[in-house]
Design an enzyme around this catalytic site. Structure first.
Site, mmCIF file in Angstrom:
data_model
loop_
_atom_site.group_PDB
_atom_site.id
_atom_site.type_symbol
_atom_site.label_atom_id
_atom_site.label_comp_id
_atom_site.label_asym_id
_atom_site.label_seq_id
_atom_site.Cartn_x
_atom_site.Cartn_y
_atom_site.Cartn_z
ATOM 1 N N ASN A 12 -18.477 -5.153 -21.648
ATOM 2 C CA ASN A 12 -18.509 -5.813 -22.956
ATOM 3 C C ASN A 12 -19.368 -7.075 -22.834
ATOM 4 O OD1 ASN A 12 -17.941 -7.511 -25.125
ATOM 5 N ND2 ASN A 12 -15.798 -6.861 -25.287
ATOM 6 N N HIS A 14 -20.204 -9.317 -24.943
ATOM 7 C CA HIS A 14 -19.580 -10.517 -25.527
ATOM 8 C C HIS A 14 -18.737 -11.248 -24.485
ATOM 9 C CE1 HIS A 14 -20.425 -10.126 -29.831
ATOM 10 N NE2 HIS A 14 -20.275 -8.830 -29.683
ATOM 11 N N ASP A 71 -7.838 -8.574 -18.669
ATOM 12 C CA ASP A 71 -7.322 -7.719 -19.729
ATOM 13 C C ASP A 71 -6.686 -8.640 -20.752
ATOM 14 O OD1 ASP A 71 -7.098 -5.186 -20.847
ATOM 15 O OD2 ASP A 71 -5.041 -4.956 -20.166
ATOM 16 N N THR A 72 -6.978 -8.346 -22.013
ATOM 17 C CA THR A 72 -6.522 -9.216 -23.097
ATOM 18 C C THR A 72 -5.703 -8.416 -24.084
ATOM 19 O OG1 THR A 72 -8.450 -10.651 -22.886
ATOM 20 C CG2 THR A 72 -7.337 -10.667 -25.007
ATOM 21 N N PHE A 152 -16.069 -10.876 -31.953
ATOM 22 C CA PHE A 152 -15.866 -9.427 -31.855
ATOM 23 C C PHE A 152 -14.378 -9.137 -31.979
ATOM 24 C CE2 PHE A 152 -13.976 -8.994 -27.585
ATOM 25 C CZ PHE A 152 -14.202 -10.256 -27.080
ATOM 26 N N GLY A 153 -14.038 -7.853 -31.938
ATOM 27 C CA GLY A 153 -12.634 -7.446 -31.910
ATOM 28 C C GLY A 153 -11.845 -7.987 -33.094
ATOM 29 N N TYR A 154 -10.723 -8.617 -32.782
ATOM 30 C CA TYR A 154 -9.825 -9.132 -33.822
ATOM 31 C C TYR A 154 -10.226 -10.519 -34.324
ATOM 32 C CZ TYR A 154 -6.721 -5.324 -32.319
ATOM 33 O OH TYR A 154 -6.179 -4.094 -32.016
ATOM 34 N N LYS A 173 -15.545 -21.397 -30.075
ATOM 35 C CA LYS A 173 -14.517 -20.425 -29.643
ATOM 36 C C LYS A 173 -14.422 -20.415 -28.119
ATOM 37 C CE LYS A 173 -13.329 -15.628 -28.979
ATOM 38 N NZ LYS A 173 -13.744 -14.234 -28.935
ATOM 39 N N HIS A 178 -8.492 -18.027 -25.227
ATOM 40 C CA HIS A 178 -7.602 -17.511 -24.182
ATOM 41 C C HIS A 178 -8.387 -17.249 -22.891
ATOM 42 C CE1 HIS A 178 -9.153 -14.875 -27.203
ATOM 43 N NE2 HIS A 178 -9.233 -13.875 -26.340
HETATM 44 P P1 IMP Z 1 -9.790 -5.736 -23.408
HETATM 45 O O1 IMP Z 1 -9.254 -6.843 -22.625
HETATM 46 O O2 IMP Z 1 -11.289 -5.686 -23.393
HETATM 47 O O3 IMP Z 1 -9.163 -4.424 -23.069
HETATM 48 O O4 IMP Z 1 -9.459 -6.063 -24.922
HETATM 49 C C1 IMP Z 1 -8.355 -5.546 -25.582
HETATM 50 C C2 IMP Z 1 -8.572 -5.582 -27.074
HETATM 51 O O5 IMP Z 1 -8.482 -6.933 -27.527
HETATM 52 C C3 IMP Z 1 -9.911 -5.054 -27.554
HETATM 53 O O6 IMP Z 1 -9.689 -4.359 -28.762
HETATM 54 C C4 IMP Z 1 -10.718 -6.281 -27.821
HETATM 55 O O7 IMP Z 1 -11.608 -6.088 -28.878
HETATM 56 C C5 IMP Z 1 -9.655 -7.295 -28.196
HETATM 57 N N1 IMP Z 1 -10.081 -8.625 -27.740
HETATM 58 C C6 IMP Z 1 -10.174 -9.060 -26.459
HETATM 59 N N2 IMP Z 1 -10.607 -10.328 -26.431
HETATM 60 C C7 IMP Z 1 -10.788 -10.689 -27.730
HETATM 61 C C8 IMP Z 1 -11.243 -11.882 -28.346
HETATM 62 O O8 IMP Z 1 -11.597 -12.885 -27.706
HETATM 63 N N3 IMP Z 1 -11.301 -11.874 -29.688
HETATM 64 C C9 IMP Z 1 -10.949 -10.802 -30.437
HETATM 65 N N4 IMP Z 1 -10.531 -9.660 -29.915
HETATM 66 C C10 IMP Z 1 -10.448 -9.603 -28.559
#
Ligand code: IMP
Length: 193
Positions: A12, A14, A71-72, A152-154, A173, A178
């Site tokens: 990713n 971003h 992981d987020t 991106f994402g949320y 940001k 986080h």
């Molecule tokens: P992962 O850690 O890449 O697996 O992210 C898990 C989910 O959380 C994915 O759908 C990401 O788009 C979302 N996500 C992770 N970090 C962020 C962020 O900083 N902002 C918004 N969405 C996030």
């Protein structure tokens, strides 16, 4: 802790840019390996920490370099912490950012308690194979509709103060997110070791 050449275990862009930005701002001098490759790692664990460790160990084994993996999850209080570790797949196996946000707005329709947090677990495995695990949390709330075009994402539905993450300039940001907090925790641990 011994760090020289480092792989960021993410495809990713971003995230990579955010991580590099924060590493730079905290003065951590590492050489990023950009051309390393590895097979996708399925996030099969039940916790953020489990998945971050899984990714870090697998990419370390594939590449032999020091590794950062994270992981987020987005934890929504009214949903008992969901989508949490399932945030990437909230709207199904082939989920998109768009579909996940649609589903979140849908399940939160009419819900009064909108408090939520992003939680990042970040793992570093250094040149010697030593593992460090840290965490970063950002508190906020879920809006009723999308706002802003950055990130991106949320991000378009995650409100901090009076703006969503998607309404903030990227640098703003990245200074508070986080992931930035997890990276600062990592830098603190590195300085102490
Ligand atoms: P992962 O850690 O890449 O697996 O992210 C898990 C989910 O959380 C994915 O759908 C990401 O788009 C979302 N996500 C992770 N970090 C962020 C962020 O900083 N902002 C918004 N969405 C996030």
């Amino acid at each position: 802790m011994d760090l020289s050449r480092l792989v960021i275990a993410s495809k990713n862009e971003h995230k990579i840019v955010e991580i590099l930005d924060v590493l730079d701002s905290i003065g951590l001098d590492v050489e990023l390996v950009r051309d390393a490759d590895w097979p996708d790692v399925a996030e099969t664990e039940a916790t953020l920490e489990g998945n971050a460790l899984l990714k870090a160990r697998s990419v370390r084994a594939e590449t032999g370099f020091a590794v950062i993996a994270d992981d987020t999850g987005l934890e929504v209080d009214a949903l008992d912490g969901a989508p949490g570790v399932r945030s990437a797949r909230f709207s199904g196996a082939h989920a998109t950012y768009e579909g996940n946000v649609d589903k979140l707005l849908d399940v939160m329709d009419g819900v009064a308690n909108r408090s939520a947090r992003f939680r990042t677990v970040m793992v570093l495995i250094d040149d010697n194979g030593t593992e460090l695990v840290v965490e970063g949390v950002m508190n906020g709330s879920i809006t009723n509709e999308r706002r802003g075009n950055n990130g991106f994402g949320y991000d378009p539905v995650f409100l901090v103060g009076d703006r969503t993450f998607a309404e903030m300039p990227t640098a703003e940001k990245n200074a508070i997110s986080h992931r930035a907090q997890a990276l600062r925790a990592l830098a603190g641990e590195l300085a102490a070791n």
